[in-house]
Motif scaffolding. Structure first.
Motif, PDB file in Angstrom:
ATOM      1  N   PHE A 216      -9.488  -0.911   5.282  1.00 48.35           N
ATOM      2  CA  PHE A 216      -8.945  -1.598   6.534  1.00 48.35           C
ATOM      3  C   PHE A 216      -9.804  -2.436   7.430  1.00 48.35           C
ATOM      4  O   PHE A 216     -10.988  -2.431   7.056  1.00 48.35           O
ATOM      5  CB  PHE A 216      -8.510  -0.033   7.223  1.00 48.35           C
ATOM      6  CG  PHE A 216      -7.737   0.819   6.663  1.00 48.35           C
ATOM      7  CD1 PHE A 216      -6.274   0.548   6.415  1.00 48.35           C
ATOM      8  CD2 PHE A 216      -8.129   1.684   5.559  1.00 48.35           C
ATOM      9  CE1 PHE A 216      -5.320   1.651   6.090  1.00 48.35           C
ATOM     10  CE2 PHE A 216      -7.333   2.705   5.128  1.00 48.35           C
ATOM     11  CZ  PHE A 216      -5.945   2.633   5.247  1.00 48.35           C
TER      12      PHE A 216
ATOM     13  N   TYR B  41     -13.332   4.608  -7.192  1.00 50.22           N
ATOM     14  CA  TYR B  41     -12.470   5.036  -8.082  1.00 50.22           C
ATOM     15  C   TYR B  41     -11.725   4.160  -8.978  1.00 50.22           C
ATOM     16  O   TYR B  41     -10.509   4.567  -9.474  1.00 50.22           O
ATOM     17  CB  TYR B  41     -11.627   6.049  -7.477  1.00 50.22           C
ATOM     18  CG  TYR B  41     -10.932   5.612  -6.291  1.00 50.22           C
ATOM     19  CD1 TYR B  41     -11.165   5.677  -4.755  1.00 50.22           C
ATOM     20  CD2 TYR B  41      -9.685   5.311  -6.316  1.00 50.22           C
ATOM     21  CE1 TYR B  41     -10.681   5.144  -3.802  1.00 50.22           C
ATOM     22  CE2 TYR B  41      -8.653   4.716  -5.228  1.00 50.22           C
ATOM     23  CZ  TYR B  41      -9.422   4.764  -3.951  1.00 50.22           C
ATOM     24  OH  TYR B  41      -8.715   4.439  -2.915  1.00 50.22           O
TER      25      TYR B  41
ATOM     26  N   VAL C  32      -7.185   0.652  -0.499  1.00 47.59           N
ATOM     27  CA  VAL C  32      -7.113  -0.202   0.617  1.00 47.59           C
ATOM     28  C   VAL C  32      -8.441  -0.257   1.447  1.00 47.59           C
ATOM     29  O   VAL C  32      -9.025   0.716   1.797  1.00 47.59           O
ATOM     30  CB  VAL C  32      -6.071   0.269   1.626  1.00 47.59           C
ATOM     31  CG1 VAL C  32      -5.712  -0.485   2.771  1.00 47.59           C
ATOM     32  CG2 VAL C  32      -4.637   0.631   0.630  1.00 47.59           C
TER      33      VAL C  32
ATOM     34  N   LEU D 244       2.314   2.577   2.781  1.00 48.99           N
ATOM     35  CA  LEU D 244       2.188   2.868   4.033  1.00 48.99           C
ATOM     36  C   LEU D 244       3.424   2.770   4.789  1.00 48.99           C
ATOM     37  O   LEU D 244       3.774   3.441   5.844  1.00 48.99           O
ATOM     38  CB  LEU D 244       0.987   2.705   4.623  1.00 48.99           C
ATOM     39  CG  LEU D 244      -0.378   2.946   4.137  1.00 48.99           C
ATOM     40  CD1 LEU D 244      -1.543   2.208   4.940  1.00 48.99           C
ATOM     41  CD2 LEU D 244      -0.631   4.427   4.090  1.00 48.99           C
TER      42      LEU D 244
ATOM     43  N   ARG E 142     -16.154   2.352  -1.270  1.00 50.05           N
ATOM     44  CA  ARG E 142     -15.246   3.542  -1.336  1.00 50.05           C
ATOM     45  C   ARG E 142     -14.454   3.387  -2.108  1.00 50.05           C
ATOM     46  O   ARG E 142     -13.524   4.138  -2.857  1.00 50.05           O
ATOM     47  CB  ARG E 142     -14.989   4.038   0.201  1.00 50.05           C
ATOM     48  CG  ARG E 142     -13.993   5.107  -0.091  1.00 50.05           C
ATOM     49  CD  ARG E 142     -13.855   5.666   1.398  1.00 50.05           C
ATOM     50  NE  ARG E 142     -13.314   4.761   2.474  1.00 50.05           N
ATOM     51  CZ  ARG E 142     -13.240   4.752   3.780  1.00 50.05           C
ATOM     52  NH1 ARG E 142     -13.638   5.984   4.112  1.00 50.05           N
ATOM     53  NH2 ARG E 142     -12.675   4.093   4.352  1.00 50.05           N
TER      54      ARG E 142
ATOM     55  N   ALA F 146       0.940  -1.343   0.018  1.00 53.39           N
ATOM     56  CA  ALA F 146      -0.027  -0.023  -0.024  1.00 53.39           C
ATOM     57  C   ALA F 146       0.892   1.381   0.260  1.00 53.39           C
ATOM     58  O   ALA F 146       0.388   2.423  -0.352  1.00 53.39           O
ATOM     59  CB  ALA F 146      -0.850   0.147   1.233  1.00 53.39           C
TER      60      ALA F 146
ATOM     61  N   THR G 247     -13.182   3.002   8.988  1.00 56.89           N
ATOM     62  CA  THR G 247     -12.603   4.097   9.064  1.00 56.89           C
ATOM     63  C   THR G 247     -13.215   5.082   8.001  1.00 56.89           C
ATOM     64  O   THR G 247     -12.820   5.563   7.007  1.00 56.89           O
ATOM     65  CB  THR G 247     -11.027   4.280   8.363  1.00 56.89           C
ATOM     66  OG1 THR G 247     -11.188   3.492   7.097  1.00 56.89           O
ATOM     67  CG2 THR G 247      -9.960   3.681   9.279  1.00 56.89           C
TER      68      THR G 247
ATOM     69  N   PHE H  75     -16.528  11.280  -1.169  1.00 54.52           N
ATOM     70  CA  PHE H  75     -15.386  11.997  -0.674  1.00 54.52           C
ATOM     71  C   PHE H  75     -14.060  11.149  -1.529  1.00 54.52           C
ATOM     72  O   PHE H  75     -12.985  12.143  -1.618  1.00 54.52           O
ATOM     73  CB  PHE H  75     -15.121  11.815   0.890  1.00 54.52           C
ATOM     74  CG  PHE H  75     -14.086  12.386   1.354  1.00 54.52           C
ATOM     75  CD1 PHE H  75     -13.749  13.587   1.921  1.00 54.52           C
ATOM     76  CD2 PHE H  75     -12.953  11.574   1.508  1.00 54.52           C
ATOM     77  CE1 PHE H  75     -12.611  13.916   2.328  1.00 54.52           C
ATOM     78  CE2 PHE H  75     -11.753  12.117   2.261  1.00 54.52           C
ATOM     79  CZ  PHE H  75     -11.718  13.354   2.544  1.00 54.52           C
ATOM     80  N   ALA H  76     -13.927   9.962  -1.600  1.00 59.25           N
ATOM     81  CA  ALA H  76     -12.990   9.160  -2.292  1.00 59.25           C
ATOM     82  C   ALA H  76     -13.127   9.581  -3.899  1.00 59.25           C
ATOM     83  O   ALA H  76     -11.937  10.002  -4.350  1.00 59.25           O
ATOM     84  CB  ALA H  76     -13.203   7.890  -2.180  1.00 59.25           C
TER      85      ALA H  76
ATOM     86  N   PRO I 188       2.052   5.588  -0.923  1.00 59.31           N
ATOM     87  CA  PRO I 188       0.533   5.443  -1.233  1.00 59.31           C
ATOM     88  C   PRO I 188      -0.065   6.105  -2.511  1.00 59.31           C
ATOM     89  O   PRO I 188       0.720   6.945  -2.779  1.00 59.31           O
ATOM     90  CB  PRO I 188      -0.175   5.834   0.104  1.00 59.31           C
ATOM     91  CG  PRO I 188       0.760   6.822   0.664  1.00 59.31           C
ATOM     92  CD  PRO I 188       2.121   6.562   0.479  1.00 59.31           C
ATOM     93  N   GLY I 189      -0.817   5.517  -3.125  1.00 59.61           N
ATOM     94  CA  GLY I 189      -1.548   6.274  -4.310  1.00 59.61           C
ATOM     95  C   GLY I 189      -2.880   5.627  -4.662  1.00 59.61           C
ATOM     96  O   GLY I 189      -3.201   4.710  -4.113  1.00 59.61           O
ATOM     97  N   ARG I 190      -3.603   6.401  -5.520  1.00 56.48           N
ATOM     98  CA  ARG I 190      -4.748   6.005  -5.805  1.00 56.48           C
ATOM     99  C   ARG I 190      -4.834   4.681  -6.702  1.00 56.48           C
ATOM    100  O   ARG I 190      -6.087   4.342  -7.155  1.00 56.48           O
ATOM    101  CB  ARG I 190      -5.622   7.072  -6.528  1.00 56.48           C
ATOM    102  CG  ARG I 190      -5.845   8.274  -5.690  1.00 56.48           C
ATOM    103  CD  ARG I 190      -6.593   9.348  -6.305  1.00 56.48           C
ATOM    104  NE  ARG I 190      -7.981   9.215  -6.640  1.00 56.48           N
ATOM    105  CZ  ARG I 190      -8.942   9.251  -5.958  1.00 56.48           C
ATOM    106  NH1 ARG I 190      -8.757   9.696  -4.737  1.00 56.48           N
ATOM    107  NH2 ARG I 190     -10.263   9.120  -6.463  1.00 56.48           N
TER     108      ARG I 190
END
Lengths: 255, 284
Positions: A83, A153, A81, A57, A149, A55, A87, A100-101, A75-77
């Motif tokens: 979790f 994308y 991920v 991170l 989420r 990821a 979250t 939001f994403a 990290p990147g789109r």
């Protein structure tokens, strides 16, 4: 065997140390294009650390992870991920969290983002719950929003870190079936970290077994069970033999 | 919101069994309904009033030192009638608001930064921790020498009493945001600054709001301290004046009014929090 497909993610000789502790020791593996791979192992075997490295991170101490031939440095789109905890942003509705994403997608109007968010929420069975706040959703539903989420994308790889580990057994089973359905429909590269052998066998094309201290790959088992897969698969002898094989590998010479 | 949010009172949803339900004593304490809570709270106040009345009626205490509730009420009514009370309350509220807002406006950005960046924290927090243990009361003479005895000195005392605590509480609120939220932002491709502004700060807001609510209570305390020592108007000033004339009824009346003011402002902040953070379950 699906090993002939194009290599999507490549982990090459990755070692990760936290001070004196070696979490990952010389790990190499590949994820094929549109392949569903699970990583199972006892807690502390470094499987979540492995996901964090891919990821972006956690930087590896040695070795590298790459995606489509490019070494990953953060990290990147291109990687989504999910979790263990959902979250979700508590002040946004289910729809708002997915939208939001999508704000990171260039060229999408607000209306397009909302339409897309509705579409993905429907895919995970949440139509009618768009306006609920996370505090009004059950744990399973929250995790569905988190999945939506990440799917929204269209990342090249979906990384899931024990996403159903905190759910009760019945909800977990439902989520495993949902994930399998969604994947069978939309095919993408997935890496699922889990300590649930059933979950790994049921969902995956291939299961990677890790052993702890230091985290190493013990075996890779291709799962040659027909798709589409349904819950009744779990009772079959073929399923059971994969289950016992993996269980034995996890316990073998376990410290 | 078109949807009906299921907030609070989950007990109301528990199924009611048909017929006469067996009376059982639950092992776990049952939460009170809002009506039960309010009635009990009012009874508590009335009980206190009854004890006070009983003591004054028994003649055990000289009424000069402890006037009866009735005497206090009439003294307060007199102050209200001649406009003195309203004037004092207005002046004091104005001072509290100025001092408190000044502290808040300064503490918010510093606290947010200190909670976000270890470097800022290392610069700010040891200093804040050091200063906040200095007794604010001891600064009263100094502030008089610095800025005189007018309103600015009251603002300064209130600021000294609240600002440092606010910074620490705000930065703590920011640090309490789980790191998984930062990881989420990173995997969504947000920059560090975007993560702070879009995820971390909004996440910390409910706690920040609580910190501000608590520090507003302190602001009232410090105001009275400042007004008791050097003032020509305000609640604290009236209390010292009353002391000179042995008007204990006025003193007690004003102390009670201060208590009520504190309660009112606290409830206003709570109501603000409830409406701002409607998404939180069971926020009181």
């Amino acid at each position: 065997m699906t090993l002939l497909t194009a290599r999507k993610v490549e982990v090459a000789n990755v070692t990760k140390q936290f001070g004196e502790v070696t979490a990952l020791s010389d790990i190499s593996l590949t994820l094929g294009q549109n392949e569903f791979v699970s990583v199972v192992g006892a807690s502390g075997c470094g499987k979540s650390t492995l996901l964090s490295v891919i990821a972006g991170l956690e930087p590896p101490t040695a070795g590298s992870a790459s995606l489509g031939g490019h070494v990953l440095t953060g990290p990147g789109r291109d990687r989504g991920v999910v979790f263990q905890s959902a979250t979700l942003l508590p002040w946004l509705s289910a729809l708002g969290n997915v939208e939001f994403a999508l704000r990171g997608e260039e060229g999408l109007t607000k209306k397009q983002r909302i339409d897309r968010a509705r579409e993905v929420l429907a895919q995970v069975g949440l139509d009618g719950f768009e306006d609920k706040f996370p505090s009004q959703l059950s744990g399973g539903m929250q995790q569905r929003v988190a999945l939506a989420r990440s799917l929204s994308y269209g990342p090249e790889v979906l990384l899931m870190d024990e996403p159903f580990g905190a759910l009760d057994a019945l909800t977990r089973r439902t989520m495993q079936e949902l994930l399998t359905q969604v994947w069978e429909k939309h095919r993408m590269t997935v890496m699922l970290i889990t300590h649930d052998i059933e979950e790994a066998v049921f969902t995956s094309d291939r299961v990677i077994v890790m052993t702890p201290r230091p985290g190493r790959i013990r075996a890779e088992i291709p799962i040659e069970l027909d798709r589409p897969r349904h819950a009744d698969l779990i009772g079959t002898p073929a399923f059971h033999s994969y289950y016992t094989e993996i269980l034995a590998l996890i316990h073998e010479r376990g410290h | 919101m078109s949807t009906a949010p299921v907030q609070g009172a989950p007990t109301a949803d528990t199924p009611v069994t048909a017929g006469a339900p067996p009376r059982r004593r639950s092992v776990v304490a049952q939460p009170l309904t809002r009506a039960q809570y309010l009635t009990t709270a009012v009874l508590g106040f009335l009980g206190l009033l009854a004890i006070w009345t009983a003591i004054t009626l028994s003649g055990l205490v000289n009424p000069l030192f402890l006037p009866s509730p009735l005497a206090v009420a009439s003294a307060l009514a007199e102050q209200a009638a001649n406009g003195q009370l309203l004037e004092d309350v207005t002046v004091s509220t104005y001072r509290v608001m100025c001092g408190y807002l000044l502290a808040t406006v300064m503490a918010l950005p510093i606290g947010l930064l200190a909670g976000s960046f270890a470097r800022v924290e290392a610069v700010v927090e040891p200093i804040m921790d050091f200063i906040r243990y200095m007794p604010v009361v001891a600064f009263v003479p100094l502030t008089i020498l610095w800025v005189g005895t007018d309103d600015a000195q009251k603002f300064l005392i209130i600021w000294l009493g609240t600002f440092f605590q606010q910074v620490l509480m705000v930065s703590d609120a920011v640090r309490q945001v789980p790191s998984s939220f930062r990881n989420l932002g990173a995997t969504l491709g947000l920059s560090r600054l975007q993560i702070l502004i879009r995820i971390v700060f909004p996440s910390s807001l409910p706690r920040v709001w609580d910190a501000l609510r608590i520090s507003l209570g302190w602001a009232w305390t410090w105001l009275v301290v400042a007004e008791l020592v050097a003032a020509t108007s305000g609640m604290g000033y009236r209390i010292t004046q009353a002391q000179r004339f042995l008007a204990t009824d006025v003193i007690i009346g004003y102390v009670l009014v201060l208590g009520v003011l504190g309660l009112v402002f606290d409830q206003l902040m709570r109501a603000g929090g409830r409406s701002l953070f409607r998404y939180q379950k069971g926020r009181s």
